[in-house]
Design a protein around this motif. Structure first.
Motif, PDB file in Angstrom:
ATOM      1  N   UNK A  30      -7.913  43.348  17.963  1.00  0.00           N
ATOM      2  CA  UNK A  30      -9.325  43.694  17.817  1.00  0.00           C
ATOM      3  C   UNK A  30      -9.659  43.853  16.340  1.00  0.00           C
ATOM      4  N   UNK A  31      -9.714  42.736  15.682  1.00  0.00           N
ATOM      5  CA  UNK A  31      -9.957  42.689  14.245  1.00  0.00           C
ATOM      6  C   UNK A  31     -11.314  42.028  14.009  1.00  0.00           C
ATOM      7  N   UNK A  32     -12.081  42.583  13.108  1.00  0.00           N
ATOM      8  CA  UNK A  32     -13.428  42.082  12.847  1.00  0.00           C
ATOM      9  C   UNK A  32     -13.415  40.629  12.373  1.00  0.00           C
ATOM     10  N   UNK A  33     -12.403  40.221  11.631  1.00  0.00           N
ATOM     11  CA  UNK A  33     -12.345  38.843  11.131  1.00  0.00           C
ATOM     12  C   UNK A  33     -12.193  37.851  12.286  1.00  0.00           C
ATOM     13  N   UNK A  34     -11.362  38.209  13.245  1.00  0.00           N
ATOM     14  CA  UNK A  34     -11.150  37.321  14.387  1.00  0.00           C
ATOM     15  C   UNK A  34     -12.400  37.306  15.262  1.00  0.00           C
ATOM     16  N   UNK A  35     -12.965  38.466  15.509  1.00  0.00           N
ATOM     17  CA  UNK A  35     -14.193  38.534  16.305  1.00  0.00           C
ATOM     18  C   UNK A  35     -15.315  37.741  15.637  1.00  0.00           C
ATOM     19  N   UNK A  36     -15.451  37.863  14.324  1.00  0.00           N
ATOM     20  CA  UNK A  36     -16.492  37.132  13.602  1.00  0.00           C
ATOM     21  C   UNK A  36     -16.272  35.619  13.688  1.00  0.00           C
ATOM     22  N   UNK A  37     -15.021  35.204  13.635  1.00  0.00           N
ATOM     23  CA  UNK A  37     -14.720  33.778  13.736  1.00  0.00           C
ATOM     24  C   UNK A  37     -15.113  33.238  15.108  1.00  0.00           C
ATOM     25  N   UNK A  38     -14.764  33.983  16.152  1.00  0.00           N
ATOM     26  CA  UNK A  38     -15.160  33.565  17.495  1.00  0.00           C
ATOM     27  C   UNK A  38     -16.680  33.610  17.658  1.00  0.00           C
ATOM     28  N   UNK A  39     -17.328  34.627  17.121  1.00  0.00           N
ATOM     29  CA  UNK A  39     -18.780  34.735  17.224  1.00  0.00           C
ATOM     30  C   UNK A  39     -19.465  33.560  16.527  1.00  0.00           C
ATOM     31  N   UNK A  40     -18.922  33.153  15.385  1.00  0.00           N
ATOM     32  CA  UNK A  40     -19.498  32.028  14.651  1.00  0.00           C
ATOM     33  C   UNK A  40     -19.470  30.748  15.478  1.00  0.00           C
ATOM     34  N   UNK A  41     -18.518  30.664  16.378  1.00  0.00           N
ATOM     35  CA  UNK A  41     -18.407  29.486  17.251  1.00  0.00           C
ATOM     36  C   UNK A  41     -19.034  29.718  18.621  1.00  0.00           C
ATOM     37  N   UNK A  43     -18.057  31.819  20.855  1.00  0.00           N
ATOM     38  CA  UNK A  43     -17.008  32.068  21.851  1.00  0.00           C
ATOM     39  C   UNK A  43     -16.925  33.563  22.169  1.00  0.00           C
ATOM     40  N   UNK A  44     -17.997  34.085  22.708  1.00  0.00           N
ATOM     41  CA  UNK A  44     -18.055  35.504  23.043  1.00  0.00           C
ATOM     42  C   UNK A  44     -17.116  35.847  24.194  1.00  0.00           C
ATOM     43  N   UNK A  45     -16.757  34.831  24.979  1.00  0.00           N
ATOM     44  CA  UNK A  45     -15.774  35.041  26.042  1.00  0.00           C
ATOM     45  C   UNK A  45     -14.421  35.458  25.472  1.00  0.00           C
ATOM     46  N   UNK A  46     -14.056  34.890  24.337  1.00  0.00           N
ATOM     47  CA  UNK A  46     -12.780  35.248  23.692  1.00  0.00           C
ATOM     48  C   UNK A  46     -12.853  36.658  23.106  1.00  0.00           C
ATOM     49  N   UNK A  47     -13.999  37.026  22.566  1.00  0.00           N
ATOM     50  CA  UNK A  47     -14.177  38.383  22.048  1.00  0.00           C
ATOM     51  C   UNK A  47     -14.046  39.372  23.203  1.00  0.00           C
ATOM     52  N   UNK A  65     -15.997  49.886  23.890  1.00  0.00           N
ATOM     53  CA  UNK A  65     -16.755  49.567  25.102  1.00  0.00           C
ATOM     54  C   UNK A  65     -18.140  49.015  24.748  1.00  0.00           C
ATOM     55  N   UNK A  66     -18.761  49.549  23.701  1.00  0.00           N
ATOM     56  CA  UNK A  66     -20.041  49.001  23.252  1.00  0.00           C
ATOM     57  C   UNK A  66     -19.860  47.572  22.732  1.00  0.00           C
ATOM     58  N   UNK A  67     -18.793  47.333  21.990  1.00  0.00           N
ATOM     59  CA  UNK A  67     -18.507  45.974  21.502  1.00  0.00           C
ATOM     60  C   UNK A  67     -18.318  45.025  22.685  1.00  0.00           C
ATOM     61  N   UNK A  68     -17.559  45.464  23.680  1.00  0.00           N
ATOM     62  CA  UNK A  68     -17.322  44.639  24.862  1.00  0.00           C
ATOM     63  C   UNK A  68     -18.622  44.340  25.592  1.00  0.00           C
ATOM     64  N   UNK A  69     -19.466  45.337  25.762  1.00  0.00           N
ATOM     65  CA  UNK A  69     -20.758  45.113  26.417  1.00  0.00           C
ATOM     66  C   UNK A  69     -21.581  44.084  25.640  1.00  0.00           C
ATOM     67  N   UNK A  70     -21.557  44.190  24.323  1.00  0.00           N
ATOM     68  CA  UNK A  70     -22.276  43.221  23.486  1.00  0.00           C
ATOM     69  C   UNK A  70     -21.715  41.812  23.620  1.00  0.00           C
ATOM     70  N   UNK A  71     -20.396  41.704  23.721  1.00  0.00           N
ATOM     71  CA  UNK A  71     -19.764  40.391  23.893  1.00  0.00           C
ATOM     72  C   UNK A  71     -20.162  39.783  25.235  1.00  0.00           C
ATOM     73  N   UNK A  72     -20.138  40.606  26.287  1.00  0.00           N
ATOM     74  CA  UNK A  72     -20.560  40.102  27.596  1.00  0.00           C
ATOM     75  C   UNK A  72     -22.012  39.619  27.555  1.00  0.00           C
TER      76      UNK A  72
END
Length: 111
Positions: A30-41, A43-47, A65-72
């Motif tokens: 759960x690293x912001x760099x990885x989440x940002x990379x997936x978000x840029x593409x 790929x919120x499912x991966x987040x 849990x808030x991050x997860x809700x946002x990803x969903x």
């Protein structure tokens, strides 16, 4: 983590996932760099996958849990986003007002 994020941004999903899988298992993905990379593409499912694994190990992590809700929600899964926000209210009653506000935004389609 920088290398995995670079692989994700480059679309080298198989390589990124091979390196990421042990980190998800160890609860260090759960690293912001990885989440940002997936978000840029988009790929919120991966987040969601990374953060739900984290929550399985640390169910009282309200911020996660808030991050997860946002990803969903960003992945187009409003029902799961609302379900996660409802879970926040159970785990942390002090966060209920914020969760309720977000539930209303999800229901109204606010981005």
């Amino acid at each position: 983590l920088y290398y995995i994020a670079a692989l994700v941004r480059a679309g080298k999903d198989a390589e990124a996932e091979a390196l990421l899988a042990p980190l998800i298992e160890a609860d260090t993905a759960t690293d912001a760099r990885i989440s940002a990379a997936y978000a840029a593409r988009g790929r919120f499912d991966k987040i969601a996958e990374m953060w739900s694994a984290h929550i399985a190990k640390k169910p009282s992590d309200i911020e996660a849990r808030f991050v997860l809700a946002g990803a969903y929600y960003s992945a187009g899964n409003s029902a799961q986003a609302i379900q996660e926000l409802e879970a926040i209210k159970t785990v942390s009653p002090g966060a209920a007002a914020q969760a309720d506000t977000l539930i209303q935004q999800v229901k109204s389609g606010v981005k």
